[in-house]
Design a protein around this motif. Structure first.
Motif, short mmCIF file in Angstrom:
data_model
loop_
_atom_site.label_atom_id
_atom_site.label_comp_id
_atom_site.label_asym_id
_atom_site.label_seq_id
_atom_site.Cartn_x
_atom_site.Cartn_y
_atom_site.Cartn_z
N TRP A 160 -9.58 -4.13 -10.28
CA TRP A 160 -7.86 -3.42 -9.82
C TRP A 160 -6.80 -4.28 -8.69
O TRP A 160 -6.09 -3.93 -8.51
CB TRP A 160 -9.24 -3.56 -8.14
CG TRP A 160 -9.50 -4.07 -7.72
CD1 TRP A 160 -11.16 -4.32 -8.38
CD2 TRP A 160 -9.31 -5.05 -6.76
NE1 TRP A 160 -10.97 -5.75 -7.31
CE2 TRP A 160 -9.90 -5.90 -6.61
CE3 TRP A 160 -7.72 -5.08 -6.09
CZ2 TRP A 160 -10.09 -7.22 -6.09
CZ3 TRP A 160 -7.88 -6.31 -5.07
CH2 TRP A 160 -8.83 -7.69 -5.29
N LEU A 161 -7.00 -5.50 -9.33
CA LEU A 161 -6.29 -6.77 -9.09
C LEU A 161 -4.56 -6.46 -9.26
O LEU A 161 -4.58 -6.45 -10.57
CB LEU A 161 -6.54 -8.06 -9.09
CG LEU A 161 -5.50 -8.72 -8.37
CD1 LEU A 161 -5.73 -9.19 -7.01
CD2 LEU A 161 -5.71 -10.13 -9.31
N ASP A 162 -4.06 -6.09 -9.09
CA ASP A 162 -2.02 -5.57 -9.31
C ASP A 162 -1.06 -7.23 -9.36
O ASP A 162 -1.45 -8.14 -8.21
CB ASP A 162 -0.93 -5.37 -8.30
CG ASP A 162 -0.43 -5.13 -8.78
OD1 ASP A 162 0.80 -5.67 -8.88
OD2 ASP A 162 0.11 -4.16 -8.58
N ALA A 220 -4.61 -0.46 -3.69
CA ALA A 220 -4.89 -2.30 -4.36
C ALA A 220 -3.90 -3.02 -4.75
O ALA A 220 -4.20 -4.52 -4.31
CB ALA A 220 -5.72 -1.13 -6.06
N ALA A 221 -2.91 -2.25 -4.74
CA ALA A 221 -1.58 -3.41 -3.88
C ALA A 221 -1.91 -3.79 -3.15
O ALA A 221 -2.15 -5.94 -2.84
CB ALA A 221 -0.42 -3.30 -4.63
N SER A 232 -0.43 1.12 -3.91
CA SER A 232 -1.59 1.45 -3.89
C SER A 232 -2.05 1.18 -3.10
O SER A 232 -1.67 -0.55 -2.64
CB SER A 232 -2.07 2.40 -5.26
OG SER A 232 -2.03 0.34 -5.83
N THR A 281 1.23 -0.93 0.11
CA THR A 281 0.21 0.12 0.48
C THR A 281 0.64 1.60 0.18
O THR A 281 0.92 2.14 -0.99
CB THR A 281 -0.75 0.32 1.36
OG1 THR A 281 -1.76 -0.95 1.45
CG2 THR A 281 -1.78 1.41 1.22
N LEU A 328 -4.13 -4.50 -1.32
CA LEU A 328 -6.18 -5.65 -1.31
C LEU A 328 -5.10 -6.28 -1.79
O LEU A 328 -6.22 -7.63 -1.70
CB LEU A 328 -7.00 -4.74 -2.34
CG LEU A 328 -8.97 -5.18 -1.78
CD1 LEU A 328 -8.91 -6.10 -0.82
CD2 LEU A 328 -8.96 -4.72 -2.05
N SER A 329 -4.54 -6.12 -2.97
CA SER A 329 -3.88 -7.55 -3.66
C SER A 329 -3.31 -8.95 -3.56
O SER A 329 -3.47 -10.15 -3.25
CB SER A 329 -3.17 -7.23 -5.06
OG SER A 329 -4.54 -6.32 -5.44
N SER A 385 -5.90 -11.06 -0.88
CA SER A 385 -6.15 -10.93 -1.42
C SER A 385 -5.43 -12.88 -2.25
O SER A 385 -6.54 -13.66 -2.06
CB SER A 385 -7.06 -10.87 -3.47
OG SER A 385 -7.46 -9.47 -2.56
#
Length: 185
Positions: free
Chosen positions: A117-119, A56-57, A54, A50, A59-60, A63
């Motif tokens: 959004w997935l990195d 999104a990273a 970002s 993060t 959150l990736s 995940s």
């Protein structure tokens, strides 16, 4: 050579430690330790992702970690429930479950597709770090299990090193010389 006034008779009864039994159901404990280790590394990596890239990273990473924890956690849950009724069949269930999980997770990922959004790099990094942390924690937890090798029928609370008394003429204790020699002086 001087001889003791009283022969050695074994350990002092007050110092004998009772033997511990087998670990009752180790699977939930292993699951908790492994999930904690994988989750901790994932949170640290998510914060790094993060800050460095970002949200999104981050959150990736989470995940990827969630996917790994779910994948491995299902096996340990099945081991917990199957191990109580059929401990020897748990290994077979692990193999069958693994095949079902691989196909099931692949199908879910294929049908859901990749979110925008997935990195991918951070997803893979999170999954890989979680797998490594999970496996290390699992190996450590398994190495600390008390697993009996033989069903010798000992009673719970038996003593380590306890040799049952033998009757005269029925065991190796009769073949040992007395402390004063075989003549009895």
């Amino acid at each position: 050579m001087p001889r003791p006034d009283e022969p050695a008779t074994g350990p002092d009864q007050a110092n004998i430690v009772p033997a511990s039994g087998a670990t009752a159901s180790p699977w939930l404990g292993i699951l908790a330790r492994s999930a904690a280790a994988g989750g901790a590394i994932a949170v640290v990596l998510a914060v790094v992702a993060t800050v460095a890239t970002s949200p999104a990273a981050g959150l990736s990473v989470l995940s990827g970690a969630a996917l790994v924890i779910a994948f491995f956690g299902i096996s340990l849950l099945i081991g917990h429930y199957a191990g109580r009724t059929n401990p020897s069949g748990a290994l077979g269930l692990f193999a069958v479950t693994y095949a079902i999980k691989v196909v099931g997770f692949a199908a879910v990922l294929f049908f859901l597709g990749t979110p925008g959004w997935l990195d991918r790099t951070w997803f893979f990094s999170g999954a890989l770090a979680t797998v490594i942390a999970w496996q290390v924690a699992e190996v450590v937890a398994f190495s600390r299990l008390r697993t009996p090798l033989y069903g010798d029928g000992e009673e719970p609370g038996s003593r380590v090193g306890h040799v049952p008394a033998q009757r005269s003429g029925q065991g190796p204790a009769d073949a040992l010389p007395t402390p004063h020699g075989p003549e009895g002086h």
